[in-house]
Design an enzyme around this catalytic site. Structure first.
Site, PDB file in Angstrom:
ATOM      1  N   HIS A 153       0.829  -1.218   0.000  1.00  0.00           N
ATOM      2  CA  HIS A 153       0.000   0.000   0.000  1.00  0.00           C
ATOM      3  C   HIS A 153       0.865   1.272   0.000  1.00  0.00           C
ATOM      4  CE1 HIS A 153      -3.581  -2.226   2.130  1.00  0.00           C
ATOM      5  NE2 HIS A 153      -3.749  -2.221   0.822  1.00  0.00           N
ATOM      6  N   ARG A 214      -8.442 -11.314   5.768  1.00  0.00           N
ATOM      7  CA  ARG A 214      -7.115 -11.747   6.256  1.00  0.00           C
ATOM      8  C   ARG A 214      -6.992 -11.511   7.754  1.00  0.00           C
ATOM      9  NH1 ARG A 214      -3.952  -8.042   2.116  1.00  0.00           N
ATOM     10  NH2 ARG A 214      -5.487  -8.338   0.464  1.00  0.00           N
ATOM     11  N   ASP A 255     -17.654  -7.474   4.652  1.00  0.00           N
ATOM     12  CA  ASP A 255     -17.899  -6.063   4.344  1.00  0.00           C
ATOM     13  C   ASP A 255     -18.291  -5.301   5.608  1.00  0.00           C
ATOM     14  OD1 ASP A 255     -19.206  -3.580   3.432  1.00  0.00           O
ATOM     15  OD2 ASP A 255     -18.945  -4.477   1.451  1.00  0.00           O
ATOM     16  N   ASN A 307     -15.274   6.066   5.197  1.00  0.00           N
ATOM     17  CA  ASN A 307     -16.739   5.986   5.283  1.00  0.00           C
ATOM     18  C   ASN A 307     -17.341   5.560   6.608  1.00  0.00           C
ATOM     19  OD1 ASN A 307     -17.530   6.594   2.450  1.00  0.00           O
ATOM     20  ND2 ASN A 307     -16.251   4.816   2.036  1.00  0.00           N
TER      21      ASN A 307
END
Ligand code: ADP
Length: 373
Positions: A153, A214, A255, A307
């Site tokens: 990342h 993960r 999610d 979010n």
């Protein structure tokens, strides 16, 4: 400069065409090689990309490459030797480097005159000092098998740290930031003056924070135990820890939106998963405050970071003693700065943009003058 950014995955190609900082076109070719997919292979997928954008005056192609090993510390112009090096790194990134290599091969064939530049997810973390990358294992084994922390990342952490400094109105060279990239994959990074000095992912993207599927950090004995006592094969264990762990393992859902809804309904597994996720985040924030000797800012980014106010609030709850106070209203509204007046550490929310960062690094690499930050 006009730059085509390609992110070639095993079954998809994401692309975005930049003219300077403006996006001229973008899209996604999906389910490559699958029945009813957008393309039968990577060659066809890349051809579709080239046909759908205006390549007139194209100055460069930027390729996202996940693993640059110990070799690549910055964006690199691709030649046969670079391709060979990325190939040599396949054992370290068996799922990610092969599709990037296909993307590079096809783009070089279709656009032989256009410079191609590789931008590595690992490169930003090459600045981590030796004591932050070495594992305390047999040194001969580690060196023979390239076992060390690499971190991932990096493109996102670099972008977000620079955006944070801009938001604070401070020179990036003089800013200490803890960046929290919370997407499907998740990692934390300590950035001191635009240099990564610590990050939570390790030799692979399995280490560190709790993620969608993960596990993040584990006692290695879990693996021995699952093999010897539970009788799982190494492949089964790898699959379990990468695909059926994290939020997914704890709840059956990966999610965060679903986890939140179930938690609101009083679901115990979802409540525990949320708490484990946020506690791990807080532990890393504490660790990186110590590594940096205090931070100017903590920044949340990516799907969950941008979010989910509840995650931001829980991860930093109870840290007033360390100078970190989140303002609940600003947090709920999702403002760019969500810390309270008087919070010594500024808490920020920044939308990451890895493609824009890749384009920026490609342009900096190819411009004759050293790029001004
Ligand atoms: P990737 O790591 O694949 O790039 P993202 O950064 O888009 O992914 O993050 C994806 C994850 O972010 C989703 O799995 C979901 O858990 C979470 N997410 C995205 N949008 C929201 C939202 N509006 N509310 C809660 N969670 C969200």
């Amino acid at each position: 400069m006009k730059i085509l950014v390609l992110n070639t995955g095993s079954s998809s190609v994401k692309y975005r065409l930049f003219d300077g900082t403006d996006t001229e076109a973008k899209g996604l070719i999906e389910r490559i090689g699958e029945p009813g997919g957008d393309a039968s292979d990577h060659t066809e997928a890349l051809q579709r990309v080239m046909e759908s954008v205006d390549l007139n005056g194209l100055g460069a192609v930027g390729h996202r490459v996940v693993h640059g090993g110990s070799k690549f510390g910055s964006a690199t112009v691709i030649d046969d030797e670079v391709v060979q090096s990325v190939e040599d790194l396949v054992p370290l990134a068996p799922l990610h480097n092969p599709p990037a290599l296909s993307g590079i091969a096809v783009a070089r064939k279709l656009l032989p005159e256009v410079p191609q530049v590789a931008v590595f997810d690992t490169a930003f973390h090459q600045s981590i000092p030796a004591d932050g990358v070495a594992y305390a294992i047999d040194a001969d084994l580690a060196s023979r098998w390239q076992i060390r922390r690499y971190g991932f990342h990096g493109t996102s952490h670099a972008y977000v740290a620079r955006e944070t400094a801009a938001l604070l109105g401070r020179p990036v060279e003089d800013t200490k930031v803890i960046t929290l990239h919370l997407g499907n994959g998740a990692s934390a990074c300590a950035v001191d003056g635009s240099r990564s000095v610590a990050t939570s992912m390790g030799m692979s993207p399995l280490a560190g924070l709790v993620m969608g599927t993960r596990s993040g950090d584990l006692d290695p004995t879990v693996i021995f135990h699952l093999h010897r006592v539970a009788g799982l094969s190494l492949d089964e264990i790898e699959h379990s820890l990468t695909r059926n762990a994290g939020l997914q393992g704890l709840t059956g859902d990966n999610d965060m939106r679903t986890i939140q809804r179930r938690r609101d309904e009083g679901d115990e597994a979802a409540t525990l998963a949320f708490d484990v996720y946020c506690r791990r985040l807080k532990e890393y924030v504490g660790t990186y405050l110590a590594v940096l000797g205090g931070a100017d800012a903590i920044t949340f980014t990516a799907g969950v970071g941008e979010n989910v106010p509840a995650v931001r609030a829980a991860a930093l709850d109870g840290l007033a003693g360390l100078g970190i106070v989140v303002d609940p209203d600003r947090n709920a509204r999702g403002e760019r700065i969500i810390s309270a007046e008087g919070s010594a550490v500024t808490v920020c929310v920044v939308a990451t943009d890895e493609e824009a960062e890749i384009a920026r690094q490609v342009e900096a690499r190819l411009s004759p003058e050293p790029a001004k930050q």
